[in-house]
Design an enzyme around this catalytic site. Sequence first.
Site, PDB file in Angstrom:
ATOM      1  N   ARG A   1      27.489  -0.011  40.985  1.00  0.00           N
ATOM      2  CA  ARG A   1      26.174  -0.565  40.633  1.00  0.00           C
ATOM      3  C   ARG A   1      26.111  -2.081  40.800  1.00  0.00           C
ATOM      4  O   ARG A   1      25.044  -2.681  40.673  1.00  0.00           O
ATOM      5  CB  ARG A   1      25.821  -0.200  39.199  1.00  0.00           C
ATOM      6  CG  ARG A   1      25.723   1.289  38.973  1.00  0.00           C
ATOM      7  CD  ARG A   1      25.341   1.567  37.539  1.00  0.00           C
ATOM      8  NE  ARG A   1      24.024   1.065  37.249  1.00  0.00           N
ATOM      9  CZ  ARG A   1      22.917   1.751  37.361  1.00  0.00           C
ATOM     10  NH1 ARG A   1      22.960   2.993  37.753  1.00  0.00           N
ATOM     11  NH2 ARG A   1      21.752   1.215  37.073  1.00  0.00           N
TER      12      ARG A   1
ATOM     13  N   LYS B   1      24.423   0.258  44.284  1.00  0.00           N
ATOM     14  CA  LYS B   1      23.755   1.554  44.139  1.00  0.00           C
ATOM     15  C   LYS B   1      22.683   1.405  43.076  1.00  0.00           C
ATOM     16  O   LYS B   1      22.864   0.654  42.129  1.00  0.00           O
ATOM     17  CB  LYS B   1      24.811   2.572  43.685  1.00  0.00           C
ATOM     18  CG  LYS B   1      24.375   4.022  43.768  1.00  0.00           C
ATOM     19  CD  LYS B   1      24.581   4.559  45.148  1.00  0.00           C
ATOM     20  CE  LYS B   1      24.273   6.034  45.261  1.00  0.00           C
ATOM     21  NZ  LYS B   1      24.045   6.396  46.670  1.00  0.00           N
TER      22      LYS B   1
ATOM     23  N   CYS C   1      23.766  -3.567  38.531  1.00  0.00           N
ATOM     24  CA  CYS C   1      24.537  -3.959  37.357  1.00  0.00           C
ATOM     25  C   CYS C   1      24.920  -2.697  36.583  1.00  0.00           C
ATOM     26  O   CYS C   1      24.092  -1.822  36.357  1.00  0.00           O
ATOM     27  CB  CYS C   1      23.801  -4.898  36.421  1.00  0.00           C
ATOM     28  SG  CYS C   1      23.389  -6.456  37.167  1.00  0.00           S
TER      29      CYS C   1
ATOM     30  N   GLU D   1      24.477  -0.897  56.814  1.00  0.00           N
ATOM     31  CA  GLU D   1      25.010  -0.997  55.459  1.00  0.00           C
ATOM     32  C   GLU D   1      26.518  -1.111  55.405  1.00  0.00           C
ATOM     33  O   GLU D   1      27.059  -1.926  54.662  1.00  0.00           O
ATOM     34  CB  GLU D   1      24.646   0.287  54.697  1.00  0.00           C
ATOM     35  CG  GLU D   1      23.542   0.155  53.742  1.00  0.00           C
ATOM     36  CD  GLU D   1      23.280   1.449  52.994  1.00  0.00           C
ATOM     37  OE1 GLU D   1      23.057   1.363  51.800  1.00  0.00           O
ATOM     38  OE2 GLU D   1      23.283   2.543  53.600  1.00  0.00           O
TER      39      GLU D   1
ATOM     40  N   GLU E   1      16.920   5.968  59.835  1.00  0.00           N
ATOM     41  CA  GLU E   1      17.947   6.189  58.819  1.00  0.00           C
ATOM     42  C   GLU E   1      19.341   5.907  59.396  1.00  0.00           C
ATOM     43  O   GLU E   1      20.194   5.329  58.723  1.00  0.00           O
ATOM     44  CB  GLU E   1      17.838   7.631  58.276  1.00  0.00           C
ATOM     45  CG  GLU E   1      19.008   8.108  57.423  1.00  0.00           C
ATOM     46  CD  GLU E   1      19.377   7.205  56.265  1.00  0.00           C
ATOM     47  OE1 GLU E   1      18.607   6.302  55.925  1.00  0.00           O
ATOM     48  OE2 GLU E   1      20.490   7.375  55.724  1.00  0.00           O
TER      49      GLU E   1
ATOM     50  N   ASN F   1      20.908  -5.910  32.230  1.00  0.00           N
ATOM     51  CA  ASN F   1      20.582  -5.478  33.591  1.00  0.00           C
ATOM     52  C   ASN F   1      19.072  -5.579  33.724  1.00  0.00           C
ATOM     53  O   ASN F   1      18.347  -5.034  32.900  1.00  0.00           O
ATOM     54  CB  ASN F   1      21.062  -4.026  33.776  1.00  0.00           C
ATOM     55  CG  ASN F   1      20.564  -3.397  35.063  1.00  0.00           C
ATOM     56  OD1 ASN F   1      20.161  -4.098  35.992  1.00  0.00           O
ATOM     57  ND2 ASN F   1      20.592  -2.079  35.119  1.00  0.00           N
ATOM     58  N   GLY F   2      18.601  -6.283  34.747  1.00  0.00           N
ATOM     59  CA  GLY F   2      17.152  -6.426  34.928  1.00  0.00           C
ATOM     60  C   GLY F   2      16.812  -7.874  35.243  1.00  0.00           C
ATOM     61  O   GLY F   2      17.701  -8.668  35.561  1.00  0.00           O
TER      62      GLY F   2
ATOM     63  N   LYS G   1      22.217   3.274  57.895  1.00  0.00           N
ATOM     64  CA  LYS G   1      23.594   3.675  57.589  1.00  0.00           C
ATOM     65  C   LYS G   1      24.583   2.759  58.295  1.00  0.00           C
ATOM     66  O   LYS G   1      25.546   2.289  57.717  1.00  0.00           O
ATOM     67  CB  LYS G   1      23.781   5.120  58.041  1.00  0.00           C
ATOM     68  CG  LYS G   1      24.470   6.085  57.193  1.00  0.00           C
ATOM     69  CD  LYS G   1      23.963   6.482  55.851  1.00  0.00           C
ATOM     70  CE  LYS G   1      23.244   5.524  55.005  1.00  0.00           C
ATOM     71  NZ  LYS G   1      22.244   6.042  54.126  1.00  0.00           N
TER      72      LYS G   1
ATOM     73  N   HIS H   1       7.675  -0.900  75.016  1.00  0.00           N
ATOM     74  CA  HIS H   1       6.658  -1.845  74.534  1.00  0.00           C
ATOM     75  C   HIS H   1       7.296  -3.126  73.990  1.00  0.00           C
ATOM     76  O   HIS H   1       6.619  -3.926  73.357  1.00  0.00           O
ATOM     77  CB  HIS H   1       5.793  -1.178  73.465  1.00  0.00           C
ATOM     78  CG  HIS H   1       5.037   0.004  73.991  1.00  0.00           C
ATOM     79  ND1 HIS H   1       3.965  -0.124  74.845  1.00  0.00           N
ATOM     80  CD2 HIS H   1       5.232   1.341  73.819  1.00  0.00           C
ATOM     81  CE1 HIS H   1       3.511   1.080  75.158  1.00  0.00           C
ATOM     82  NE2 HIS H   1       4.271   1.981  74.561  1.00  0.00           N
TER      83      HIS H   1
ATOM     84  N   TRP I   1      25.566  -7.466  39.636  1.00  0.00           N
ATOM     85  CA  TRP I   1      24.974  -7.693  40.958  1.00  0.00           C
ATOM     86  C   TRP I   1      24.066  -8.899  40.753  1.00  0.00           C
ATOM     87  O   TRP I   1      23.051  -8.822  40.050  1.00  0.00           O
ATOM     88  CB  TRP I   1      24.175  -6.476  41.412  1.00  0.00           C
ATOM     89  CG  TRP I   1      23.674  -6.588  42.814  1.00  0.00           C
ATOM     90  CD1 TRP I   1      24.369  -6.341  43.955  1.00  0.00           C
ATOM     91  CD2 TRP I   1      22.359  -6.989  43.230  1.00  0.00           C
ATOM     92  NE1 TRP I   1      23.564  -6.562  45.057  1.00  0.00           N
ATOM     93  CE2 TRP I   1      22.329  -6.959  44.644  1.00  0.00           C
ATOM     94  CE3 TRP I   1      21.206  -7.378  42.557  1.00  0.00           C
ATOM     95  CZ2 TRP I   1      21.207  -7.297  45.384  1.00  0.00           C
ATOM     96  CZ3 TRP I   1      20.079  -7.716  43.287  1.00  0.00           C
ATOM     97  CH2 TRP I   1      20.086  -7.675  44.693  1.00  0.00           C
TER      98      TRP I   1
HETATM   99  O1  M6R Z   1      18.232   5.998  44.214  1.00  0.00           O
HETATM  100  P1  M6R Z   1      17.225   5.920  45.332  1.00  0.00           P
HETATM  101  O2  M6R Z   1      17.284   7.093  46.241  1.00  0.00           O
HETATM  102  O3  M6R Z   1      15.829   5.669  44.846  1.00  0.00           O
HETATM  103  O4  M6R Z   1      17.639   4.654  46.171  1.00  0.00           O
HETATM  104  C1  M6R Z   1      16.814   4.163  47.195  1.00  0.00           C
HETATM  105  C2  M6R Z   1      17.541   3.177  48.079  1.00  0.00           C
HETATM  106  O5  M6R Z   1      17.935   2.066  47.342  1.00  0.00           O
HETATM  107  C3  M6R Z   1      18.771   3.820  48.744  1.00  0.00           C
HETATM  108  O6  M6R Z   1      18.421   4.938  49.494  1.00  0.00           O
HETATM  109  C4  M6R Z   1      19.466   2.795  49.663  1.00  0.00           C
HETATM  110  O7  M6R Z   1      18.657   2.475  50.746  1.00  0.00           O
HETATM  111  C5  M6R Z   1      20.816   3.347  50.109  1.00  0.00           C
HETATM  112  N1  M6R Z   1      21.830   2.356  49.905  1.00  0.00           N
HETATM  113  C6  M6R Z   1      20.839   3.740  51.539  1.00  0.00           C
HETATM  114  O8  M6R Z   1      22.054   4.267  51.930  1.00  0.00           O
END
Ligand code: M6R
Length: 593
Positions: free
Chosen positions: A28, A588, A2, A478, A471, A105-106, A475, A494, A79
């Site tokens: 956000r 984000k 948010c 997402e 990772e 927000n929260g 990516k 396994h 969000w």
């Molecule tokens: O702001 P932060 O690094 O703490 O965020 C952590 C995760 O929310 C963030 O890395 C998220 O997984 C990303 N969208 C990955 O690309």
Amino acid sequence: MCGIFAYKGSKKNATELVIQGLKKLEYRGYDSWGVAYKTDSKINVYKEVGKIGSFDLQNAEGKIDFSLPCSLAVGHSRWATHGGVTVENAHPHLSSDNSIAIVHNGIIENYAELKKDLINKGYKFKSETDTEVIVHLIHDNIKLGLTDAVKKAIGYLHGRYAVLVISKDENILIAARRGSPLIVGSGEKEFFIASDIPAFLEYTRKVMYLDDNQMVVINDRPEFFDLETGKQIEKRIVEINWDAKEAEKGEFPHFMIKEIMEQKETISRAINQDEDKILKIAEAIKKAYGTYLIGCGTAGKVCLAGSYLFAKIAKRHVNSAFGSEFPSLQDFITDKSLMIAVSQSGETADTLEAIEVAKKKNAKVLSIINVEGSSMDRMSDYSINIKAGPEKAVASTKATTSQLAILTLLAYAVAGKLDEGKILLVEAASKINDMLNPRYEERIKTLAEKIMNHESMYVIGKGLNYPMALESAIKLQEVSYIHAEGFAGGELKHGPIALISKDTPCIAIVANDETKHEILGNAMEVKARGGYIIGVSPENNEIFDFWIKVPDAGNASPIVNIIPVQLLAYQLAVLRKNNPDMPRNLAKSVTVK
Ligand code: M6R
């Protein structure tokens, strides 16, 4: 999660400023958005479902009345947590008599009980949100005056919040915070409040951070209060050194590709740290009885990579865990432990909670953050700023590699080889600079075209590059929405190898180190079952159906190897017509638990 933006000042176009500010915070949350603005003695509200980015200020007639002078407005980009994506659930929320508007927000954990009490008092709810209880609680206490009514209402709330309040009867802007970020920007006879600094950076670089359990009331100037003691507090103005342009897309079609390309410079910036500070932190790591690397999502994968880096380079056992899991491990923590929290935003709720747990046990905390002044920065005994500049695409790219660079540097410092670590990373930075050229991008695009219609893909890695396989999968998931999973190469046999069928794409991250032969063997096992092998490696190999060349970067290989996968994820998103900057269901900075 948010985005919140508010304006109070001498300008008469507050609504427009708030909409422009919200557009900068869209990353956000982008389920719905809305503004509340005060004209004469009336609160007007406009909200709609969808992204604010597509709202055209020039064609707002019939929606928002810009002809009336307005110096006080609040806005919100949502969000969704409680309640679906509807106009009714969009913020701002109004009191029943339309006299008070709030954005939030929260999550209010006890909203159900509060709602029941308010309904018994005769309040009617228009939305399914937890937020709406706050505005009715304020209204219920309004005879105290707006400031005290907000203080009283806040006292009933359990959970995390950043709340902004305006009313038709008083020309003030009120904000309160616990757990979700809010920053006050101080301009010339004007003030801004936002969830993130880049939103008001074009107007001012002077900021004041609102801390947990604090409230600010802005009339001609801001007055800060401690919500627990009720006492007024003094705030220091901090000058931010980010450039407003850094937070813009410039010539790039998306933030994600801009931020991937910025990795030509960001690694060098990250490792340009005060040497004494790095050595002091290295001593703290050596002295600690138990060190825990904590992060979420991509930062969590960086933490796992940190465990491997410390083991290999410094011969030290460093644990790693996700922020959300850490409370279950807290019994291991003592006042001799050290927590290293890794977070781009410095505001992730799960990581913040892990820090709170560690602090309660009197453990020391080091934060590796990208946002100076963020909650984690301020809560920690030591902080290292990765200096990647604003990262706006939801998918983390440049912050990831800078975090990896800092952990690599720390591992070398703990090993007493800081200079060696620096040389390694300077060389890696220069290799990345050479690698990220238009021909390289074209080659990755060719690969993306080949695999864009697949439903699933896999990534394997070993040793330092096992966390990078995980990772890579995040990516790809997402932004491409292709089902992607990362595995340790040796784990395939396994179980997961059952998922491989003809032409299933499998990325094998093959570093030129002691893991090379085994991971190539694992790739061979996949190929023997019909898999299509994409090798990310300094050298070509007959096993690879498609080779993505990466420079040989030694112990910096995780930094270098993740970059082509970031590019691949981006190209897949574009080809599949997804918005790489704002992937569905995500946002984000995850400030809710
Ligand atoms: O702001 P932060 O690094 O703490 O965020 C952590 C995760 O929310 C963030 O890395 C998220 O997984 C990303 N969208 C990955 O690309």
